[in-house]
Design a protein around this motif. Structure first.
Motif, PDB file in Angstrom:
ATOM      1  N   PRO A   1      58.730  33.408  36.839  1.00  0.00           N
ATOM      2  CA  PRO A   1      58.260  33.795  38.176  1.00  0.00           C
ATOM      3  C   PRO A   1      57.189  32.852  38.701  1.00  0.00           C
ATOM      4  N   THR A   2      57.161  32.676  40.005  1.00  0.00           N
ATOM      5  CA  THR A   2      56.095  31.885  40.624  1.00  0.00           C
ATOM      6  C   THR A   2      55.237  32.831  41.458  1.00  0.00           C
ATOM      7  N   VAL A   3      54.071  32.340  41.878  1.00  0.00           N
ATOM      8  CA  VAL A   3      53.181  33.213  42.646  1.00  0.00           C
ATOM      9  C   VAL A   3      53.831  33.660  43.951  1.00  0.00           C
ATOM     10  N   GLU A   4      54.740  32.826  44.484  1.00  0.00           N
ATOM     11  CA  GLU A   4      55.383  33.222  45.731  1.00  0.00           C
ATOM     12  C   GLU A   4      56.565  34.163  45.498  1.00  0.00           C
TER      13      GLU A   4
ATOM     14  N   SER B   1      47.801  38.159  38.107  1.00  0.00           N
ATOM     15  CA  SER B   1      46.585  38.933  38.363  1.00  0.00           C
ATOM     16  C   SER B   1      45.406  37.971  38.422  1.00  0.00           C
ATOM     17  N   LEU B   2      44.230  38.499  38.733  1.00  0.00           N
ATOM     18  CA  LEU B   2      43.035  37.650  38.806  1.00  0.00           C
ATOM     19  C   LEU B   2      42.794  36.900  37.499  1.00  0.00           C
TER      20      LEU B   2
ATOM     21  N   PHE C   1      45.986  29.996  43.393  1.00  0.00           N
ATOM     22  CA  PHE C   1      45.271  31.214  43.778  1.00  0.00           C
ATOM     23  C   PHE C   1      45.434  31.462  45.278  1.00  0.00           C
ATOM     24  N   THR C   2      45.262  30.395  46.048  1.00  0.00           N
ATOM     25  CA  THR C   2      45.336  30.548  47.509  1.00  0.00           C
ATOM     26  C   THR C   2      46.737  31.018  47.921  1.00  0.00           C
ATOM     27  N   LYS C   3      47.761  30.464  47.278  1.00  0.00           N
ATOM     28  CA  LYS C   3      49.139  30.896  47.582  1.00  0.00           C
ATOM     29  C   LYS C   3      49.322  32.366  47.213  1.00  0.00           C
ATOM     30  N   TRP C   4      48.825  32.690  46.032  1.00  0.00           N
ATOM     31  CA  TRP C   4      48.971  34.062  45.530  1.00  0.00           C
ATOM     32  C   TRP C   4      48.230  35.051  46.442  1.00  0.00           C
TER      33      TRP C   4
ATOM     34  N   ILE D   1      49.865  38.280  48.313  1.00  0.00           N
ATOM     35  CA  ILE D   1      49.519  39.686  48.006  1.00  0.00           C
ATOM     36  C   ILE D   1      48.639  40.290  49.107  1.00  0.00           C
ATOM     37  N   GLU D   2      48.783  39.780  50.297  1.00  0.00           N
ATOM     38  CA  GLU D   2      47.959  40.210  51.435  1.00  0.00           C
ATOM     39  C   GLU D   2      47.874  41.741  51.547  1.00  0.00           C
TER      40      GLU D   2
END
Ligand SMILES: Cc1ncc(COP(=O)(O)O)c(C=O)c1O
Length: 437
Positions: free
Chosen positions: A16-19, A26-27, A45-48, A52-53
């Motif tokens: 899996p990727t952050v997108e 997680s953090l 992190f910024t993408k993630w 997860i907005e």
């Protein structure tokens, strides 16, 4: 195997990727990145964070009213009335009219801020009064105040321990305590939560060293008591000192409100006690109570005390009144515990998992990140405000909502909350609770 958030491998389910699957991250995955600029967070992190907005929306909620049992939030730009299970206002003192009147009076006589470190210029007669009252109330020679609970824990531990010492901590301890040990550069040993054998083994590994066992009266995420009798027995056998964090227990438990140490009858055995004014006192700040000799030393070696502005006098005046009310109106504590017992029993009868909680702090264990945030929005939209607690604040399988019951919740508040929880968490399974009492 840990996930690699920087992985650019195509989505195939196994990688899996952050997108593609942000809930797999997680953090805990973004602490270290490969950016050369310290102001540039890891790009993953910024993408993630963007992906997860919806989850992020549930954090830093904006209150439009006081931290009362019922209040109003700004939710997606609109006022949303909610039943509040997220504030630590356990005895309802934050908005008590007598507390507000005392603060208002101090505002007129002492102004807004202390305008200096307590050591050089920030100490007022109100601060001295509060130190004296806390020491008398708790039965210690002296007490000192900190401008935050976090700073008090950090400052006390780092002020007392040195490189050659050992901090022996319950592995569910609050970060302020762990950071205190890090700042002291002391050796830090963890023992299994509330496990006397594990504590004994940890202490046995450090014979001949100065040791401080660090535990909590009530654990802030799990809502269970620290096993203080056992902790004291084991620590005594190793001639170790014990530091008890009473952040969530002070004023709210024990027959006279003297915290978990009173509840377990170990008051005389604990030589240093720490707590906060941000929970049952309804204000902010921290304190340490102990012998005059210990505190005379700490007043010069605790950096968050020496090098930070004292609590605002207006807050100190409010805390003094909260202390008076908390010690003269035991019915507030009785109401808190009655409410906690009722809510707990009803949650459990609905089959809702509250982990090991035996107090007014109750995790509602969900155990799945995606579900947590989806339910979090549903609960909020239905008018129930509970705080989502994600890994690494709790273990992955304990991802939960945390519900804090207070003395000011009415039976109607509790029943309405139970109905919302039942409708949201267990749809189509359970009857309504209109006639639960
Ligand atoms: C166990 C524990 N210790 C210390 C603190 C820090 O207290 P404060 O929020 O007053 O800074 C907290 C905060 O929630 C806590 O839960």
């Amino acid at each position: 195997m840990p996930l690699n958030p920087d992985s650019s491998a195509p989505e195939n389910g196994a990688n899996p990727t952050v997108e593609s699957d942000p809930n797999k991250f997680s953090l805990g995955d973004f602490l270290v990145g490969d950016s050369k600029d310290p102001l540039k967070p890891p790009p993953a992190f910024t993408k993630w964070h963007r992906a997860i907005e919806r989850a992020v929306e549930l954090y830093e909620p904006v209150l439009l009213g006081p931290a009362e049992a019922r209040t109003t939030l700004n939710y997606r730009g609109k006022s949303l009335p909610v039943i509040n299970f997220s504030s630590y206002n356990y005895l309802g003192l934050a908005n008590h009219p007598e507390v507000i009147a005392a603060a208002r009076e101090a505002l007129a006589t002492h102004g807004l801020g202390a305008c200096g470190s307590p050591v050089l210029s920030g100490m007022s007669d109100l601060h001295r009064q509060l130190e004296k009252r806390m020491a008398e109330f708790l039965g210690y020679e002296d007490a000192m105040l900190f401008n935050s609970g976090f700073g008090g824990a950090l400052g006390a531990i780092s002020g007392l321990l040195r490189k050659s010492d050992v901090a022996v901590m319950d592995n569910r301890s609050h970060l302020s305590l762990r950071d205190g040990a890090v700042l002291a550069r002391t050796r830090c040993e963890r023992f299994d939560h509330n496990d006397a054998e594990s504590l004994d083994a940890a202490l046995s590994r450090h014979k001949g060293k100065r040791k401080l066992v660090i535990v909590e009266g009530i654990y802030s995420m799990d809502g269970d008591f620290g096993h203080l009798n056992e902790v004291m027995d084991v620590a005594d056998a190793h001639e170790a000192q014990v530091f008890v964090d009473e952040a969530h227990s002070m004023l709210a438990c024990g027959e006279n409100g003297r915290g978990a140490v009173e509840h377990f009858g170990v008051e005389r055995r604990v030589q240093i006690l720490y707590g906060t004014f941000s929970k049952a006192f309804g204000a902010m700040g921290g304190f340490v109570a102990g012998s005059r000799e210990t505190l005379d030393y700490l007043r010069f070696y605790s950096h968050p005390y020496v090098y930070s502005c004292a609590l605002p006098p207006v807050v100190v005046a409010g805390i003094l009144k909260a202390l008076e009310l908390g010690t003269t109106r035991p019915e507030l504590r009785s109401r808190l515990w009655e409410n906690a017992e009722y809510f707990h029993a009803q949650l459990n009868s609905l089959g809702i998992d509250t982990g090991d909680s035996t107090t007014y702090i109750m995790p509602i264990v969900i155990g799945d990140r995606e579900r947590l945030y989806q339910l979090g929005h549903e609960l909020r939209q239905r008018g129930l405000w509970v705080a989502p607690v994600d890994y690494p604040a709790v273990p992955q399988d304990k991802i939960c909502f945390r519900a804090c019951v207070t003395a000011n919740h009415t039976r109607a508040d509790l029943d309405e909350a139970l109905n919302i929880l039942s409708d949201t968490l267990l749809p189509a399974q359970l009857p309504q609770l209109e006639h639960a009492h």
